[in-house]
Design a protein around this motif. Structure first.
Motif, PDB file in Angstrom:
ATOM      1  N   GLU A 122      96.376 -44.277 -84.302  1.00 53.59           N
ATOM      2  CA  GLU A 122      97.611 -45.073 -84.314  1.00 53.59           C
ATOM      3  C   GLU A 122      97.357 -46.508 -83.862  1.00 53.59           C
ATOM      4  N   GLN A 123      96.566 -46.668 -82.795  1.00 54.34           N
ATOM      5  CA  GLN A 123      96.313 -47.990 -82.220  1.00 54.34           C
ATOM      6  C   GLN A 123      95.076 -48.678 -82.809  1.00 54.34           C
ATOM      7  N   ARG A 124      94.400 -47.982 -83.718  1.00 55.21           N
ATOM      8  CA  ARG A 124      93.186 -48.531 -84.360  1.00 55.21           C
ATOM      9  C   ARG A 124      92.149 -48.935 -83.315  1.00 55.21           C
ATOM     10  N   LEU A 125      91.876 -48.014 -82.413  1.00 56.58           N
ATOM     11  CA  LEU A 125      90.949 -48.273 -81.319  1.00 56.58           C
ATOM     12  C   LEU A 125      89.530 -47.837 -81.677  1.00 56.58           C
ATOM     13  N   ASP A 126      88.561 -48.485 -81.037  1.00 55.16           N
ATOM     14  CA  ASP A 126      87.166 -48.049 -81.123  1.00 55.16           C
ATOM     15  C   ASP A 126      86.771 -47.214 -79.913  1.00 55.16           C
ATOM     16  N   HIS A 127      87.549 -47.315 -78.840  1.00 54.83           N
ATOM     17  CA  HIS A 127      87.221 -46.619 -77.596  1.00 54.83           C
ATOM     18  C   HIS A 127      88.512 -46.308 -76.853  1.00 54.83           C
ATOM     19  N   LEU A 128      88.679 -45.058 -76.497  1.00 54.43           N
ATOM     20  CA  LEU A 128      89.832 -44.639 -75.706  1.00 54.43           C
ATOM     21  C   LEU A 128      89.348 -43.846 -74.499  1.00 54.43           C
ATOM     22  N   ALA A 129      89.705 -44.305 -73.312  1.00 57.29           N
ATOM     23  CA  ALA A 129      89.424 -43.566 -72.077  1.00 57.29           C
ATOM     24  C   ALA A 129      90.719 -42.899 -71.631  1.00 57.29           C
ATOM     25  N   VAL A 130      90.606 -41.678 -71.114  1.00 62.12           N
ATOM     26  CA  VAL A 130      91.779 -40.951 -70.635  1.00 62.12           C
ATOM     27  C   VAL A 130      91.530 -40.525 -69.199  1.00 62.12           C
ATOM     28  N   SER A 131      92.508 -40.785 -68.332  1.00 60.06           N
ATOM     29  CA  SER A 131      92.356 -40.435 -66.920  1.00 60.06           C
ATOM     30  C   SER A 131      92.814 -39.003 -66.683  1.00 60.06           C
ATOM     31  N   PRO A 132      92.063 -38.240 -65.893  1.00 64.72           N
ATOM     32  CA  PRO A 132      92.418 -36.846 -65.603  1.00 64.72           C
ATOM     33  C   PRO A 132      93.233 -36.720 -64.321  1.00 64.72           C
ATOM     34  N   ARG A 133      93.678 -35.526 -64.046  1.00 60.24           N
ATOM     35  CA  ARG A 133      94.215 -35.193 -62.735  1.00 60.24           C
ATOM     36  C   ARG A 133      93.046 -34.785 -61.854  1.00 60.24           C
ATOM     37  N   MET A 134      92.954 -35.378 -60.682  1.00 65.86           N
ATOM     38  CA  MET A 134      91.864 -35.052 -59.766  1.00 65.86           C
ATOM     39  C   MET A 134      92.294 -33.891 -58.877  1.00 65.86           C
ATOM     40  N   ALA A 135      91.696 -32.739 -59.107  1.00 63.89           N
ATOM     41  CA  ALA A 135      92.033 -31.544 -58.331  1.00 63.89           C
ATOM     42  C   ALA A 135      90.997 -31.368 -57.235  1.00 63.89           C
ATOM     43  N   MET A 136      91.380 -31.686 -56.009  1.00 64.08           N
ATOM     44  CA  MET A 136      90.446 -31.573 -54.893  1.00 64.08           C
ATOM     45  C   MET A 136      91.028 -30.670 -53.820  1.00 64.08           C
ATOM     46  N   PRO A 137      90.244 -29.738 -53.301  1.00 66.24           N
ATOM     47  CA  PRO A 137      90.754 -28.817 -52.283  1.00 66.24           C
ATOM     48  C   PRO A 137      90.982 -29.527 -50.949  1.00 66.24           C
ATOM     49  N   GLY A 138      92.077 -29.216 -50.307  1.00 67.74           N
ATOM     50  CA  GLY A 138      92.315 -29.773 -48.982  1.00 67.74           C
ATOM     51  C   GLY A 138      93.140 -31.045 -49.031  1.00 67.74           C
ATOM     52  N   THR A 139      93.942 -31.226 -48.006  1.00 67.44           N
ATOM     53  CA  THR A 139      94.846 -32.373 -47.948  1.00 67.44           C
ATOM     54  C   THR A 139      94.097 -33.684 -47.787  1.00 67.44           C
ATOM     55  N   LEU A 140      93.086 -33.723 -46.917  1.00 67.78           N
ATOM     56  CA  LEU A 140      92.364 -34.968 -46.667  1.00 67.78           C
ATOM     57  C   LEU A 140      91.684 -35.475 -47.935  1.00 67.78           C
ATOM     58  N   LEU A 141      91.052 -34.563 -48.684  1.00 68.14           N
ATOM     59  CA  LEU A 141      90.398 -34.974 -49.923  1.00 68.14           C
ATOM     60  C   LEU A 141      91.412 -35.491 -50.935  1.00 68.14           C
ATOM     61  N   SER A 142      92.562 -34.829 -51.026  1.00 69.13           N
ATOM     62  CA  SER A 142      93.601 -35.268 -51.959  1.00 69.13           C
ATOM     63  C   SER A 142      94.146 -36.639 -51.563  1.00 69.13           C
ATOM     64  N   MET A 143      94.274 -36.881 -50.261  1.00 67.43           N
ATOM     65  CA  MET A 143      94.703 -38.196 -49.786  1.00 67.43           C
ATOM     66  C   MET A 143      93.688 -39.269 -50.159  1.00 67.43           C
ATOM     67  N   PHE A 144      92.399 -38.920 -50.013  1.00 68.63           N
ATOM     68  CA  PHE A 144      91.362 -39.877 -50.401  1.00 68.63           C
ATOM     69  C   PHE A 144      91.438 -40.151 -51.898  1.00 68.63           C
ATOM     70  N   GLY A 145      91.678 -39.104 -52.690  1.00 66.58           N
ATOM     71  CA  GLY A 145      91.779 -39.276 -54.130  1.00 66.58           C
ATOM     72  C   GLY A 145      92.895 -40.226 -54.517  1.00 66.58           C
ATOM     73  N   LEU A 146      94.056 -40.106 -53.868  1.00 67.41           N
ATOM     74  CA  LEU A 146      95.171 -41.002 -54.161  1.00 67.41           C
ATOM     75  C   LEU A 146      94.843 -42.429 -53.742  1.00 67.41           C
ATOM     76  N   GLY A 147      94.234 -42.582 -52.569  1.00 66.17           N
ATOM     77  CA  GLY A 147      93.831 -43.915 -52.134  1.00 66.17           C
ATOM     78  C   GLY A 147      92.827 -44.540 -53.087  1.00 66.17           C
ATOM     79  N   PHE A 148      91.902 -43.711 -53.584  1.00 66.23           N
ATOM     80  CA  PHE A 148      90.901 -44.211 -54.521  1.00 66.23           C
ATOM     81  C   PHE A 148      91.558 -44.678 -55.817  1.00 66.23           C
ATOM     82  N   MET A 149      92.623 -43.989 -56.249  1.00 65.91           N
ATOM     83  CA  MET A 149      93.336 -44.407 -57.465  1.00 65.91           C
ATOM     84  C   MET A 149      93.832 -45.841 -57.332  1.00 65.91           C
ATOM     85  N   LEU A 150      94.425 -46.151 -56.166  1.00 63.77           N
ATOM     86  CA  LEU A 150      94.929 -47.503 -55.951  1.00 63.77           C
ATOM     87  C   LEU A 150      93.791 -48.507 -55.908  1.00 63.77           C
ATOM     88  N   MET A 151      92.721 -48.176 -55.194  1.00 62.77           N
ATOM     89  CA  MET A 151      91.575 -49.095 -55.104  1.00 62.77           C
ATOM     90  C   MET A 151      90.963 -49.334 -56.483  1.00 62.77           C
TER      91      MET A 151
END
Length: 383
Positions: free
Chosen positions: A155-184
């Protein structure tokens, strides 16, 4: 007015501008849930290429999800890169039951290559598809994902498409780091700018890089980034520099990856690419440490050690950061309340930057998946 007051105002201004950029950017990125999984006829053939080294823990589930994709013209190429666990046995078993699955085995790594880039490059030598999808051996995909991604690419006539996944990490601290990393990552890469041919910014995501085969080969492919541990982003940079069109879409509803399974894995895993992300420039790492320390860690500490107008300013800073993190969580399928862990995530990231850079310099290189790569050789492969 004191220096502390001006510093607080500067940090508030920084995050106010960052909030405008990120909140707007999050709305510019397309979600695959809005893309109808309707393909042209005939649909372009897709070659899925996976590099696997010691992936026995997650490989069966990930590969089964690839086999279940409802895409009509598909071939699977998995390169077993010197695995020492049960990866090879799992691949042999699964290949017997699926003629689309080709297994390539690497016994020895040639000099001048990283294991992963070499494995992906070998996979491309077998690929016959008009499109090539590079993904990791621990990524689990929903059946309609590839159909939606190809439909958007056409549809967009692209040569390259990247898709972001859901980061599934066990534990609250790791999930918090994952969200912080998204912003960074959002502030570092500005992924919504990748579609702009006049912009320097580019994108690449190891979990899902879908590339037109002709564009991949014309830009030199993984052979041109053979010593880049951040190969996903650098492949995007290669394509962008050659004038090929690219974009990123959100795919949290359709794809998940266990980014890291423990805090130790996070620290060790980022050893390979934290310094590489700064192109091995020490001044840029130190600048990042200072900026993150002042802007992402200190405002929370300042709530405890300051008072009056200055404390009020830092309260506004924390409020702005929290709003942006909640928006990032909404866009990426994460939990909004994990925004509370941002100061810990930011402090951990600062520690990882310092630790990684120090280790890389003292060791003269990086250790990655059982192989040592000299820093001198890594630095030469700048893109």
């Amino acid at each position: 007015m004191t220096f502390s007051f001006y510093l607080a105002c500067a940090i508030l201004l920084f995050y106010s501008l960052a909030a405008i950029v990120v909140l707007r950017g999050n709305r510019l990125l397309r979600s695959l849930s809005t893309v109808a999984p309707v393909l042209p006829r005939p649909a372009p053939r897709v070659s899925i290429i996976v590099a696997a080294r010691n992936e026995a823990r997650n490989l069966r589930e990930a590969l089964s999800s690839l086999q279940s994709l409802d895409y009509p013209r598909l071939e699977l190429i998995v390169v077993n890169d010197r695995s020492e666990d049960g990866t090879g046995a799992i691949l042999e078993e699964m290949a017997r039951n699926d003629q689309r699955l080709q297994v390539v085995t690497v016994r020895e790594l040639p000099s001048g290559w990283l294991g992963k880039t070499h494995a992906l490059w070998l996979g491309t030598q077998r690929a016959r598809g008009e499109l090539m999808l590079f993904t990791d051996a621990d990524v689990v995909m929903e059946p309609s994902l590839l159909r939606r991604a190809v439909a958007l690419m056409v549809e967009q006539r692209l040569d390259h498409l990247a898709v972001s996944p859901r980061m599934a990490m066990p534990g609250t601290l790791l999930s918090m780091f994952g969200l912080g990393f998204m912003l960074m990552f959002a502030l570092f890469a500005l992924p919504w700018k990748a579609r702009d041919p006049k912009s320097y910014f580019h994108i690449g995501i190891g979990a899902f890089n879908l590339v037109r085969a002709s564009a991949y080969r014309a830009c030199g492919g993984h052979e041109a980034i053979r010593m880049r541990p951040d190969d996903d982003m650098k492949l995007g940079k290669l394509l962008k520099k050659k004038g090929y069109s690219q974009d990123m879409a959100r795919g949290a509803e359709f794809m998940a990856v266990e980014w890291y399974a423990s805090l130790g894995e996070v620290i060790r895993g980022l050893e390979k690419n934290a310094f590489a992300g700064a192109d091995y420039r020490l001044w840029l790492v130190l600048l990042g440490v200072v900026v993150h320390g002042l802007c992402s860690v200190y405002p929370y500490l300042a709530l405890l050690v300051t008072g009056g107008a200055i404390r009020l300013i830092y309260l506004l800073v924390v409020a702005v950061i929290t709003v942006v993190l909640i928006d990032c969580a909404r866009a990426n399928g994460a939990k909004a309340w994990h925004a509370l862990g941002f100061p810990l995530a930011a402090a951990l990231f600062v520690w990882i930057l310092l630790r990684t850079t120090t280790l890389n310099l003292l060791q003269g290189g990086i250790h990655w998946r059982g192989t040592f790569y000299p820093l001198e050789a890594l630095r030469k492969n700048r893109i």
